[in-house]
Design a protein around this motif. Structure first.
Motif, PDB file in Angstrom:
ATOM      1  N   LEU A   1     -24.420   4.271  51.122  1.00 40.40           N
ATOM      2  CA  LEU A   1     -23.298   3.797  50.319  1.00 40.40           C
ATOM      3  C   LEU A   1     -21.976   4.344  50.847  1.00 40.40           C
ATOM      4  CD1 LEU A   1     -23.001   2.025  47.750  1.00 40.40           C
ATOM      5  CD2 LEU A   1     -22.842   4.156  46.433  1.00 40.40           C
ATOM      6  N   ASP A   2     -22.033   5.534  51.420  1.00 43.68           N
ATOM      7  CA  ASP A   2     -20.822   6.165  51.959  1.00 43.68           C
ATOM      8  C   ASP A   2     -20.247   5.403  53.146  1.00 43.68           C
ATOM      9  OD1 ASP A   2     -21.088   8.114  50.061  1.00 43.68           O
ATOM     10  OD2 ASP A   2     -21.992   9.593  51.394  1.00 43.68           O
TER      11      ASP A   2
ATOM     12  N   HIS B   1     -25.503   0.032  43.647  1.00 47.58           N
ATOM     13  CA  HIS B   1     -24.104   0.311  43.314  1.00 47.58           C
ATOM     14  C   HIS B   1     -23.125  -0.144  44.397  1.00 47.58           C
ATOM     15  CE1 HIS B   1     -25.742   2.542  40.015  1.00 47.58           C
ATOM     16  NE2 HIS B   1     -26.167   3.552  40.759  1.00 47.58           N
TER      17      HIS B   1
ATOM     18  N   GLU C   1     -18.926  -0.273  44.405  1.00 43.56           N
ATOM     19  CA  GLU C   1     -18.162   0.509  45.373  1.00 43.56           C
ATOM     20  C   GLU C   1     -17.183  -0.378  46.124  1.00 43.56           C
ATOM     21  OE1 GLU C   1     -17.236   4.111  47.589  1.00 43.56           O
ATOM     22  OE2 GLU C   1     -17.868   3.525  45.582  1.00 43.56           O
TER      23      GLU C   1
ATOM     24  N   ARG D   1     -14.293  -1.147  43.886  1.00 46.50           N
ATOM     25  CA  ARG D   1     -13.387  -0.001  43.746  1.00 46.50           C
ATOM     26  C   ARG D   1     -12.465   0.119  44.949  1.00 46.50           C
ATOM     27  NH1 ARG D   1     -12.755   4.975  45.445  1.00 46.50           N
ATOM     28  NH2 ARG D   1     -14.580   4.856  46.829  1.00 46.50           N
TER      29      ARG D   1
END
Length: 224
Positions: free
Chosen positions: A154-155, A197, A201, A204
């Motif tokens: 996810l990063d 998620h 993300e 965002r």
């Protein structure tokens, strides 16, 4: 050698010293490059019995055998090149070789000895062909999906969108509608939208609602 020692002092003459030191080099190189490199010391002052020492014998020659054509050329011409490196050669049984010949001169500029290295490249060539076959990628049709062996995290989403925006001289929030859709396609192609998620993300980072990300995704699929 006809005159191994100086009559006055009993010391070894220069030529004999060169050959003595050459033996050390032959022994050391032979141990270093065994078993694929034959190393030979030639006494160019005695062409009919030139071979003084031979390590890792690959050519079948023996000490006392005659000098090669390279040695004869040096004997005939002191101006002959002192070093000839990496030239094609061949062993008596037909195996290909890569050779290097180094001539040794005394203080009078006369060729006294030669150190020759003969590498058996037949096994290396076969190994190289095997390695080439292992690393080759046939030019077939593309796979159904584009695969990457990297771990998806996810990063990875933030730097991917940030870099995408920076290449267009803007920020993630400053991307146009078309650019946001392009960014969504890029993220989806990397498989990052499958992560838990991920949509939240992306929303965002882009500064939009999560539902808008779904809209962008549907728009990109509808236009493809």
């Amino acid at each position: 050698m006809k005159s191994a020692k100086s009559p006055a002092s009993g010391k070894l003459d220069e030529n004999t010293l060169l050959l003595r030191e050459g033996r050390k080099i032959i022994e050391a190189l032979g141990q270093t490059f065994a078993p694929l490199v034959e190393v030979v010391l030639h006494d160019l002052t005695d062409p009919d019995h030139a071979i003084v020492a031979i390590a890792n014998n690959l050519s079948g020659r023996e000490p006392g055998d005659a000098v090669t054509e390279m040695g004869l050329a040096r004997i005939a011409d002191p101006a002959f090149p002192e070093v000839i490196a990496n030239y094609a050669n061949r062993f008596p049984d037909g195996r290909p070789a890569k050779s290097t010949s180094i001539g040794l001169k005394n203080s009078r500029g006369e060729y006294v000895a030669a150190i020759c290295l003969n590498m058996d490249i037949s096994m290396l060539a076969a190994a190289a062909a095997s390695v080439q076959q292992l690393v080759s990628v046939p030019n077939h049709a593309p796979t159904p999906v584009r695969e990457t062996l990297a771990t998806r995290r996810l990063d990875d989403i933030v730097p991917l969108i940030t870099d995408f925006a920076a290449q267009r001289n803007t920020t993630p929030q400053g991307l146009t509608l078309a650019q946001r859709r392009e960014a969504i396609r890029l993220i989806e192609a990397r498989g990052l939208l499958d992560l838990r998620h991920a949509h939240a993300e992306v929303a965002r980072v882009l500064g939009v609602a999560r539902s808008t990300v779904y809209t962008y995704l549907c728009d990109t699929k509808g236009s493809s």
